[in-house]
Design an enzyme around this catalytic site. Structure first.
Site, PDB file in Angstrom:
ATOM      1  N   ARG A   1       0.797  -1.228   0.000  1.00 13.37           N
ATOM      2  CA  ARG A   1       0.000   0.000   0.000  1.00 13.37           C
ATOM      3  C   ARG A   1       0.827   1.273   0.000  1.00 13.37           C
ATOM      4  O   ARG A   1       0.283   2.356  -0.043  1.00 13.37           O
ATOM      5  CB  ARG A   1      -0.961   0.008   1.192  1.00 13.37           C
ATOM      6  CG  ARG A   1      -2.052  -1.017   1.028  1.00 13.37           C
ATOM      7  CD  ARG A   1      -3.030  -0.987   2.176  1.00 13.37           C
ATOM      8  NE  ARG A   1      -4.063  -1.978   1.971  1.00 13.37           N
ATOM      9  CZ  ARG A   1      -3.937  -3.252   2.298  1.00 13.37           C
ATOM     10  NH1 ARG A   1      -2.834  -3.683   2.850  1.00 13.37           N
ATOM     11  NH2 ARG A   1      -4.913  -4.098   2.069  1.00 13.37           N
TER      12      ARG A   1
ATOM     13  N   ASP B   1       1.773 -12.921   5.277  1.00 13.58           N
ATOM     14  CA  ASP B   1       3.008 -13.646   4.964  1.00 13.58           C
ATOM     15  C   ASP B   1       3.311 -14.835   5.878  1.00 13.58           C
ATOM     16  O   ASP B   1       4.211 -15.623   5.590  1.00 13.58           O
ATOM     17  CB  ASP B   1       4.203 -12.679   4.955  1.00 13.58           C
ATOM     18  CG  ASP B   1       4.295 -11.832   6.234  1.00 13.58           C
ATOM     19  OD1 ASP B   1       4.120 -12.397   7.339  1.00 13.58           O
ATOM     20  OD2 ASP B   1       4.542 -10.617   6.127  1.00 13.58           O
TER      21      ASP B   1
ATOM     22  N   HIS C   1      -6.313 -10.659   7.892  1.00 15.84           N
ATOM     23  CA  HIS C   1      -6.424 -10.572   6.428  1.00 15.84           C
ATOM     24  C   HIS C   1      -6.091 -11.906   5.759  1.00 15.84           C
ATOM     25  O   HIS C   1      -5.805 -11.950   4.569  1.00 15.84           O
ATOM     26  CB  HIS C   1      -5.526  -9.449   5.880  1.00 15.84           C
ATOM     27  CG  HIS C   1      -6.018  -8.075   6.257  1.00 15.84           C
ATOM     28  ND1 HIS C   1      -5.220  -6.958   6.218  1.00 15.84           N
ATOM     29  CD2 HIS C   1      -7.235  -7.641   6.691  1.00 15.84           C
ATOM     30  CE1 HIS C   1      -5.930  -5.897   6.608  1.00 15.84           C
ATOM     31  NE2 HIS C   1      -7.150  -6.285   6.908  1.00 15.84           N
TER      32      HIS C   1
ATOM     33  N   SER D   1       2.470  -0.638  11.513  1.00 15.95           N
ATOM     34  CA  SER D   1       1.198  -0.378  10.839  1.00 15.95           C
ATOM     35  C   SER D   1       0.897   1.112  10.928  1.00 15.95           C
ATOM     36  O   SER D   1       1.006   1.710  12.000  1.00 15.95           O
ATOM     37  CB  SER D   1       0.053  -1.163  11.479  1.00 15.95           C
ATOM     38  OG  SER D   1      -1.183  -0.792  10.869  1.00 15.95           O
TER      39      SER D   1
END
Ligand SMILES: [Zn+2]
Length: 258
Positions: free
Chosen positions: A45, A115, A130, A202
């Site tokens: 992102r 991941d 996610h 984050s």
């Protein structure tokens, strides 16, 4: 280059982070892309960081793209975003968080990353809000498949992205446009139990995971860029995750807590 003043601020911030963690009864960590960039995984992102300059995320990682054309979806995934995830190795920040869990200083890791590096570093309670890239599931009969095996068979033309029942096989990743998985409810409960939430890597930009710190009593933020929760953070550490968690490990070892 770090000046002595910067180093002083860094040492102080790490001391306050360690204090907060030692005092906490239920510390939960929330991680995002920033913890894995040092493992070689691009932040999908971040503007200017490779991948989305060349590729539209809504095309490559969307539920709509998957349902429209599963064959094309997997081809793009295998050419772009999947291999870096599989090739990456945990870094010191992942490993220290796993050690902290073993010592009872961290109760759970909530991660926005797909991941799987927390588990590979040894973390046990990991809530992947996610999803992840380890497996896939038939959208019709629910039969599970190993994602790397499936992609390998697709690439040799041995199999299409379809189950023996004919249903499309979907990766266990929360794609753009997908609803949040059931594990998100568990993450909400963990955040609500947390007397300390430590945000690592984050920027808290992605809904609805970015709302989780609001549920915790106290918050610490270790992220290079500012986040919406900085104003109520008891400590802010705008430094690379590996530097911060390497220093945390040293402090705790010196106090024989690790
Ligand atoms: Zn099936």
């Amino acid at each position: 280059m770090a000046t002595p003043l910067d180093d002083g601020a860094f040492e102080q911030a790490v001391d306050r982070l360690v204090e907060a963690m030692v005092e906490a009864r239920h510390c939960v960590v929330l991680t995002g892309a920033g913890i894995s960039t040092e493992s070689g995984i691009p932040d999908f992102r971040s503007p200017g960081v490779g991948l989305w300059e060349r590729l539209d995320p809504m095309e490559a990682m969307s539920a709509a793209a998957f349902w429209r054309d599963p064959v094309r979806f997997y081809r793009l995934a295998a050419e772009t975003w999947l291999p870096p995830l599989w090739q990456a190795r945990p870094n010191v920040a992942h490993r220290v968080l796993a050690e902290l869990e073993r010592e009872g200083l961290v109760r759970a890791v909530i991660t926005q990353n797909i991941d799987g590096l927390h588990q590979r570093a040894g973390s046990r309670r990991v809530l992947e809000v996610h999803g992840h890239v380890r497996s896939a599931r038939c959208t019709r009969c629910g039969r599970p498949h190993e994602l790397p095996d499936l992609v390998a068979r697709l690439q040799t033309g041995e199999q299409g992205p379809y189950c023996t029942c004919g249903g499309p096989i979907k990766p266990a990743v929360v794609l753009f446009g997908d609803p949040m998985p059931p594990v998100f409810e568990e993450a909400v409960a963990e955040a609500g139990r947390a007397d300390l939430m430590v945000v690592v890597g984050s920027s808290l930009a992605v809904d609805p995971a970015n709302s989780l710190p609001a549920l915790a009593q106290r918050v610490v933020v270790n992220n290079l860029e500012p986040t919406w929760v900085d104003g109520r953070a008891v400590v802010r550490l705008p430094y690379r995750a590996s530097r911060v968690w390497g220093a945390v490990r040293q402090r705790l070892m010196a106090r024989r807590l690790l």
